[in-house]
Design a protein around this motif. Structure first.
Motif: not given
Length: 126
Positions: A105-126
């Protein structure tokens, strides 16, 4: 040094699907676990799904199990997150990240990651 570049985010109606891609470059021999994490305003990044370097093991957060699928195309050095039956609460910025291990379960939290991408936005509309 490992570089991660995400793509595929966007806006979709509830019940729809999106596929996120994470292209990996650089020396990834040591960071065997690639994960997708999500962040919403005012909250910590949380794990959504993870896959180990060989692709033989996949891991999912309970809230997305059965709806999301993580996979890896090793020839293209790309990890995908297919998100089906999206719910409005699935919104957020989705990050691709790399760490040494997925297990326990180490992957579940943000700690311990050594590299990150810049992120991509996801929006879900009703």
């Amino acid at each position: 040094q490992v570089q991660l570049v995400e793509s595929g985010g966007g806006s979709v109606q509830a019940g729809g699907s999106l596929r996120l891609s994470c292209v990996i470059s650089g020396d990834n021999s040591r960071l065997g676990c690639i994960a997708w994490l999500r962040q919403t305003p005012g909250k910590e990044r949380e794990g959504v799904a993870a896959i180990n370097g060989g692709g033989s093991n996949t891991f999912y957060a309970e809230r997305v199990r059965g709806r999301f699928t993580i996979s890896q195309d090793r020839a293209k050095d790309t990890v995908f997150l297919l998100m089906d039956n999206l719910k409005t609460e699935d919104y957020g910025i989705y990050y691709c990240a790399a760490r040494r291990w997925c297990f326990y379960g180490l992957w579940l939290t943000a700690s311990g990651y050594e590299s990150w991408g810049q992120g991509t936005q996801v929006t879900v509309t009703s």
